[in-house]
Each structure stands twice: as C-alpha cells, then as structure tokens.
Design a protein around this motif. Sequence first.
Motif, PDB file in Angstrom:
ATOM      1  N   ARG A 246       0.830  -1.192   0.000  1.00  0.00           N
ATOM      2  CA  ARG A 246       0.000   0.000   0.000  1.00  0.00           C
ATOM      3  C   ARG A 246       0.875   1.257   0.000  1.00  0.00           C
ATOM      4  N   THR A 247       1.943   1.221   0.777  1.00  0.00           N
ATOM      5  CA  THR A 247       2.848   2.362   0.838  1.00  0.00           C
ATOM      6  C   THR A 247       3.521   2.607  -0.504  1.00  0.00           C
ATOM      7  N   VAL A 248       3.992   1.533  -1.129  1.00  0.00           N
ATOM      8  CA  VAL A 248       4.651   1.668  -2.430  1.00  0.00           C
ATOM      9  C   VAL A 248       3.693   2.221  -3.468  1.00  0.00           C
ATOM     10  N   VAL A 249       2.455   1.760  -3.449  1.00  0.00           N
ATOM     11  CA  VAL A 249       1.464   2.242  -4.419  1.00  0.00           C
ATOM     12  C   VAL A 249       1.178   3.717  -4.205  1.00  0.00           C
ATOM     13  N   ASP A 274       0.390   6.672   8.256  1.00  0.00           N
ATOM     14  CA  ASP A 274       0.197   6.500   9.696  1.00  0.00           C
ATOM     15  C   ASP A 274      -0.553   5.194   9.993  1.00  0.00           C
ATOM     16  N   ARG A 275      -1.513   4.847   9.132  1.00  0.00           N
ATOM     17  CA  ARG A 275      -2.236   3.592   9.305  1.00  0.00           C
ATOM     18  C   ARG A 275      -1.390   2.389   8.919  1.00  0.00           C
ATOM     19  N   ALA A 276      -0.521   2.574   7.909  1.00  0.00           N
ATOM     20  CA  ALA A 276       0.226   1.440   7.356  1.00  0.00           C
ATOM     21  C   ALA A 276       1.444   1.071   8.192  1.00  0.00           C
ATOM     22  N   HIS A 277       1.944   1.986   9.025  1.00  0.00           N
ATOM     23  CA  HIS A 277       3.167   1.737   9.785  1.00  0.00           C
ATOM     24  C   HIS A 277       2.903   1.853  11.288  1.00  0.00           C
ATOM     25  N   SER A 278       3.760   1.216  12.054  1.00  0.00           N
ATOM     26  CA  SER A 278       3.636   1.307  13.513  1.00  0.00           C
ATOM     27  C   SER A 278       4.048   2.680  14.035  1.00  0.00           C
TER      28      SER A 278
END
Length: 389
Positions: A246-249, A274-278
Amino acid sequence: MTADEPLPACDPSLGGIEAVSAAVLAMSRHLEVREVLRRITASARQLLDAEYAALGVPDDHGGFAQFVVDGVTDEQWKAIGPLPRQHGVLASMLHRLDPTRLADVRLAPDFGGWPDAHPELKDFLGMPITDDGEVLGAVFLANKLGAKGRTRGFTERDEELLRILAAHAAIALGNARLYERSRELTLADERARIAHDLHDAVSQKLFSLRLTAKAAATLVDRDPARARAELAEVARLAAEAADELRTVVVELRPAALDEDGLAATLASQVQLLDRAHSAAVRFTSRGVRALPSAQEAALLRVAQEALHNALRHAGARHVDVTLAGTAGRGAVLRVVDDGRGFDPDSVRRAGRHLGLVSMRDRASAVGGTLVLESAPGEGTVVELEVPGA
C-alpha cells in the motif's frame, strides 16, 4: 492557454515583426510535442493568412510519423483517409532544406493527386523546419487569402516570414522533445525506485511468508500448537506485506495536486502512512497559498522521499511533517523524525544516497533551498523552502 483556447490573432499588416512575435509566443507556451506541432501549424496559417495549413514530421521510412492540419474540420479529416506517405509534394519536402513556393501545386511534377474528400488546393508554400541540417518537419500552407478573397499566391515576403517562423519552430520543437525525453527518464527513475522498494520490502516478506506457511503445514498433525503459532506468524507477515504494498502504491500513484492541492494531498498520504506503519506520522499545515505546479510537485516528492527514509531505513517511531507559507508567498516543508539518524558525509563517501541527490535536484530545479540535518542516534530533519510565483 489550453489546447481548446483560440490562438491570438496575427495581423500581417503590422509589418511582420509583431505578427511573427505573436505567432512565436503562441507556439512557445507549451512543452508537449503534439501541442507544439498544433500551435506551429495554426500560427503559420494565421501569420500568412492561408486557408489551409499542415505540418508533417518524418518517420524512419521516408513518410510521416505525425501530421497535423489546421483549417480542416474533423469530419473532413476523417473522410480524407490515411496520412500521406512516400509520394507527392508533401512527402518529398521532408528531404529538402530549401522552401517550395508554387502558383499551382497541381502542376508540380511530383503532384500525386489527393483523395476525393480532400479540399481543393492551388497556391502552395512549403518550408522545412531544420536544426543543424536535420529536417525536423515541414510546414505547408495553401490557398493564400486576401481582404477580398483569393490573391494571386504567396509572395517572397510570405516566404521570408515563414522562414523566420520555422527557425523559431525548430527551437520550440527541440525544447518540447527534450522535455518529453526528460519526463520519460523521470518516469523510468520512478519505476526503478519502486522496483527496488518492492524487492527490498515486499519480496522479502513474501518469501518469509511462504517459508512460514510451509512450516505450519508440516506441523499441523504432529504439533498443532506450534502450527497455530506459525499460522499466526503467517497472518502477521501477510498484513505487513499488504501495508508495504500500500505504501509503495501511494508513492507511485500520481498525486492529485491539481484537484486537491498540496496540503490536502500531503495530509491524505500522511494519514495513509500513519495507518500502514507502527510509527506515528503526523501532518500540520498553516498559511499555505496555491503555488506553481512545479513547486508543489517538488515539495510533494521531497516529502515522500523523506518519509520513505524515516519509515523504511531509520526505524523512526515518530515523524512530523509540517507545511507553512512564507512572507514571500512561497512555502517551507519540514520532515522531522526520531529515527537512528546518519552521518551525511559518511553516506556520501560510501556511495549511498538515500534519495539525497534526488531531493537536492528537485529543490534546485524550482529555485528552492534544501537543508538536511542528521547525526547517528539523533534523528533527521529535512527542510525545503521554495519561492512562490
């Protein structure tokens, strides 16, 4: 000025200078090759008061790779049929460095006729667009018009005006080609970066996920408890891989700057990260006015690069992104993280860049100033200030 906007009127009665200037300005405002070709064609037609105009760009086989017309309706163009290829006055001009001026093109030795739907042409003026002896294209005009209708044809003065316009057209076309080539290289760099990210982040997690799933399969019968633990690890790795993808996209997808503006686009991407990472990723904005598109794109890309480094390489637990307007109507971007930091000089000597070269290039391209502060164990601060319009 968009493709659908009318071109500024060129008044040939102004003695040529103002008319040529208006035509040059009209065709120099754009960087896309197709639009530049269209502007050259329309400008030439208006400048010399011709009924029809066309511009052909050669391919590698003696014909036309591109062909733009002005003065012909879409319905007429469709009815005419395929582009002219390796015959006739038009195609033969792609091999000439001198102009062609004819009282009646139909009487030319290499006249090859035209389709039934083609408009009737008589007086003709063709001019090559050249750069250092290379024919970049050729512009063609037909049916000279006067205040009371058809005149007796194009004059030497018309030919000289078109020669001047063609010289400027060569510069405009060359710049447009360089721009498109630069854009292609930028896209290639972005693809390479994304491929690298996929390999470093997602591919490794997928490999680990596959091994863990195999281990769980072998333990199902003889050690169910360990199998359940391995399956829990599979679920964790799958979630992390999805987050990485998701981050790469997000980084690959073109930002909706035109529709949403820089602040809203940055806020949306920070929220997703913020949602994708701790790590806790936060964004604040104040006093930011609309900026030129190049400045907004540079700020966005530098922010993405700094976030990428903080979340992927620095192990940051907190990242703060701020965007603020300046008194000079520009903007300042700050990305601050509490990651492990690094020694910029050591990184440079080791040949590792962490996107630093890219960030500096983006800043320089828009007249901005990039400041980077970091040290081992002390986090990193990336600050970019850009001027306004």
